[in-house]
Write an enzyme that holds these catalytic residues in place. Structure first.
Site, PDB file in Angstrom:
ATOM      1  N   ASN A  89       0.864  -1.182   0.000  1.00 38.67           N
ATOM      2  CA  ASN A  89       0.000   0.000   0.000  1.00 38.67           C
ATOM      3  C   ASN A  89       0.900   1.230   0.000  1.00 38.67           C
ATOM      4  O   ASN A  89       1.514   1.548   1.014  1.00 38.67           O
ATOM      5  CB  ASN A  89      -0.889  -0.028   1.253  1.00 38.67           C
ATOM      6  CG  ASN A  89      -1.716   1.234   1.396  1.00 38.67           C
ATOM      7  OD1 ASN A  89      -1.840   2.027   0.457  1.00 38.67           O
ATOM      8  ND2 ASN A  89      -2.293   1.426   2.581  1.00 38.67           N
ATOM      9  N   TRP A  90       0.970   1.893  -1.147  1.00 37.18           N
ATOM     10  CA  TRP A  90       1.889   3.036  -1.274  1.00 37.18           C
ATOM     11  C   TRP A  90       1.321   4.297  -0.633  1.00 37.18           C
ATOM     12  O   TRP A  90       1.993   5.313  -0.550  1.00 37.18           O
ATOM     13  CB  TRP A  90       2.191   3.308  -2.740  1.00 37.18           C
ATOM     14  CG  TRP A  90       2.954   2.213  -3.446  1.00 37.18           C
ATOM     15  CD1 TRP A  90       3.373   1.010  -2.921  1.00 37.18           C
ATOM     16  CD2 TRP A  90       3.395   2.221  -4.816  1.00 37.18           C
ATOM     17  NE1 TRP A  90       4.037   0.279  -3.870  1.00 37.18           N
ATOM     18  CE2 TRP A  90       4.075   0.997  -5.049  1.00 37.18           C
ATOM     19  CE3 TRP A  90       3.283   3.128  -5.862  1.00 37.18           C
ATOM     20  CZ2 TRP A  90       4.635   0.674  -6.285  1.00 37.18           C
ATOM     21  CZ3 TRP A  90       3.843   2.798  -7.101  1.00 37.18           C
ATOM     22  CH2 TRP A  90       4.506   1.592  -7.306  1.00 37.18           C
ATOM     23  N   LYS A  91       0.083   4.240  -0.251  1.00 37.12           N
ATOM     24  CA  LYS A  91      -0.599   5.408   0.348  1.00 37.12           C
ATOM     25  C   LYS A  91      -0.434   6.639  -0.561  1.00 37.12           C
ATOM     26  O   LYS A  91      -0.483   6.509  -1.774  1.00 37.12           O
ATOM     27  CB  LYS A  91      -0.073   5.661   1.764  1.00 37.12           C
ATOM     28  CG  LYS A  91      -0.091   4.385   2.611  1.00 37.12           C
ATOM     29  CD  LYS A  91       0.065   4.624   4.075  1.00 37.12           C
ATOM     30  CE  LYS A  91       0.180   3.289   4.794  1.00 37.12           C
ATOM     31  NZ  LYS A  91       0.051   3.371   6.219  1.00 37.12           N
TER      32      LYS A  91
ATOM     33  N   HIS B 105      -9.481   0.751   4.749  1.00 42.25           N
ATOM     34  CA  HIS B 105      -8.217   0.915   5.470  1.00 42.25           C
ATOM     35  C   HIS B 105      -8.442   1.797   6.696  1.00 42.25           C
ATOM     36  O   HIS B 105      -9.265   2.726   6.653  1.00 42.25           O
ATOM     37  CB  HIS B 105      -7.174   1.551   4.541  1.00 42.25           C
ATOM     38  CG  HIS B 105      -5.784   1.519   5.112  1.00 42.25           C
ATOM     39  ND1 HIS B 105      -5.358   2.433   6.048  1.00 42.25           N
ATOM     40  CD2 HIS B 105      -4.753   0.668   4.908  1.00 42.25           C
ATOM     41  CE1 HIS B 105      -4.108   2.147   6.385  1.00 42.25           C
ATOM     42  NE2 HIS B 105      -3.716   1.081   5.705  1.00 42.25           N
TER      43      HIS B 105
ATOM     44  N   GLU C  52      -6.860   4.150   7.895  1.00 44.43           N
ATOM     45  CA  GLU C  52      -6.663   5.593   7.666  1.00 44.43           C
ATOM     46  C   GLU C  52      -7.906   6.212   7.021  1.00 44.43           C
ATOM     47  O   GLU C  52      -8.218   7.378   7.260  1.00 44.43           O
ATOM     48  CB  GLU C  52      -5.394   5.823   6.821  1.00 44.43           C
ATOM     49  CG  GLU C  52      -4.140   5.586   7.653  1.00 44.43           C
ATOM     50  CD  GLU C  52      -2.922   5.150   6.863  1.00 44.43           C
ATOM     51  OE1 GLU C  52      -2.913   5.271   5.623  1.00 44.43           O
ATOM     52  OE2 GLU C  52      -1.964   4.654   7.504  1.00 44.43           O
TER      53      GLU C  52
ATOM     54  N   GLU D 262      -5.420  -5.612  10.373  1.00 42.38           N
ATOM     55  CA  GLU D 262      -4.433  -4.554  10.588  1.00 42.38           C
ATOM     56  C   GLU D 262      -4.711  -3.853  11.921  1.00 42.38           C
ATOM     57  O   GLU D 262      -5.520  -2.916  11.977  1.00 42.38           O
ATOM     58  CB  GLU D 262      -4.523  -3.526   9.462  1.00 42.38           C
ATOM     59  CG  GLU D 262      -4.214  -4.086   8.103  1.00 42.38           C
ATOM     60  CD  GLU D 262      -3.591  -3.030   7.207  1.00 42.38           C
ATOM     61  OE1 GLU D 262      -2.433  -3.214   6.797  1.00 42.38           O
ATOM     62  OE2 GLU D 262      -4.241  -1.999   6.952  1.00 42.38           O
TER      63      GLU D 262
ATOM     64  N   GLY E 106       2.248   1.840  10.758  1.00 43.52           N
ATOM     65  CA  GLY E 106       3.149   2.984  10.649  1.00 43.52           C
ATOM     66  C   GLY E 106       3.837   3.339  11.949  1.00 43.52           C
ATOM     67  O   GLY E 106       4.443   4.406  12.074  1.00 43.52           O
TER      68      GLY E 106
ATOM     69  N   SER F  61       3.378  -2.614  10.240  1.00 41.16           N
ATOM     70  CA  SER F  61       4.830  -2.617  10.430  1.00 41.16           C
ATOM     71  C   SER F  61       5.507  -3.919   9.992  1.00 41.16           C
ATOM     72  O   SER F  61       6.470  -4.367  10.619  1.00 41.16           O
ATOM     73  CB  SER F  61       5.186  -2.274  11.879  1.00 41.16           C
ATOM     74  OG  SER F  61       4.747  -0.958  12.186  1.00 41.16           O
TER      75      SER F  61
ATOM     76  N   GLY G 159       2.764  -1.267   4.293  1.00 46.09           N
ATOM     77  CA  GLY G 159       2.749   0.158   3.986  1.00 46.09           C
ATOM     78  C   GLY G 159       4.162   0.659   3.731  1.00 46.09           C
ATOM     79  O   GLY G 159       4.720   0.504   2.639  1.00 46.09           O
ATOM     80  N   GLY G 160       4.770   1.249   4.747  1.00 45.85           N
ATOM     81  CA  GLY G 160       6.081   1.902   4.618  1.00 45.85           C
ATOM     82  C   GLY G 160       7.130   1.057   3.900  1.00 45.85           C
ATOM     83  O   GLY G 160       7.837   1.552   3.005  1.00 45.85           O
TER      84      GLY G 160
END
Ligand code: PEP
Length: 259
Positions: free
Chosen positions: A13-15, A99, A101, A171, A177, A217, A238-239
């Site tokens: 997920n590149w956000k 998600h 977020e 998640e 994150g 993470s 993600g990151g």
């Protein structure tokens, strides 16, 4: 279907990151790992602005392109949203839905997640539905109640046959994150809970074939242990999906042979 038939899925997920040049470079940087990872499905979810370019770049490769959201309506006055058919037209094959977020910052609810899921299923987009508890909820021993509520809200009313392609991403919000990953045992416990709940709400068959990803993470140095858990069928990253080397290592995760 047996658990052996649950094909591992690693999703990035590149956000809201990367420009077009960065997106192209990242796709190029993970191609080799994706083509080498036998039996592993790789999905990447760039921001809407890069979808066309990325979908084109992964065409004919083992990587599938996902959107980070999808709207429930076919078209209409929904400023800022994107319809499933428009995504399909670009070559997008999957969609992340609900998600945390989106839930946290943009008012996404279990009902809107449900409706978005309906649109994804109808359009033939592989849906990755995210659920997970906050730290407060975990500390208040409310994890199972939250997961059950989110699951019921998202899945209510769909027939088991509609949901045969469903992917759920567990998640925990406190792990997203933050660098604070769930322990493999915590992930396994939650995944098993989700699978059993799907079995009781729907069917044993649906639950056995359901792919449940862990997200929060995930990094090159913890993916192997997480993927060793019997009910962890993949990862939503993600990151660490933004760096070709790291994500390549995650795609090529190694599960130690059972002794
Ligand atoms: C995510 O965005 O779904 C996620 C799990 O992020 P991170 O890997 O950075 O925790």
């Amino acid at each position: 279907m047996t658990s052996n038939q649950r094909r591992p899925l690693i999703a990035g997920n590149w956000k809201m990151n990367l420009d077009l040049a960065g997106a192209k470079a990242l796709v190029a940087g993970i191609q080799e790992a994706a083509s080498r990872a036998d039996g592993v499905e790789t999905v990447i979810a760039p921001p809407f602005t890069s979808l066309a370019v990325v979908a084109q770049a992964v065409k004919g490769t083992k990587i599938r392109c996902a959107s980070q959201n999808v709207h429930w309506a076919e078209n209409g006055a929904f400023t800022g949203e994107c319809a499933a058919a428009s995504l399909k037209e670009l070559g997008v094959e999957s969609a992340i839905i609900g998600h945390s977020e989106r839930r946290q910052h943009f008012g996404e609810t279990d009902k809107s997640v449900h409706d978005r899921l309906g649109a994804a299923l109808k359009a033939g987009l592989l849906p990755i539905v995210c659920i997970g508890e906050s730290l407060d909820e975990r500390e208040a021993q409310e994890t199972w109640r939250v997961l059950e509520t989110q699951m019921k809200g998202a899945l209510e009313g769909f027939a088991p046959t509609d949901l045969s392609v469903l992917v759920i991403a567990y998640e925990p919000v406190w792990a997203i994150g933050t660098g604070k990953v769930a322990t493999p045992a915590q992930a396994q416990e939650a995944h098993l809970f989700i699978r059993k709940k799907v079995a009781s709400l729907y069917s044993e068959e649906l639950a056995t074939g359901l792919r449940i990803l862990y997200g929060g993470s995930v990094k090159p140095d913890n993916v192997d242990e997480l993927m060793s858990q019997p009910d962890v069928d993949g990862a939503l990253v993600g990151g660490a999906s933004l760096k070709a080397d790291g994500f390549s290592r995650i795609i090529g995760f190694q599960v130690p042979a059972a002794s």
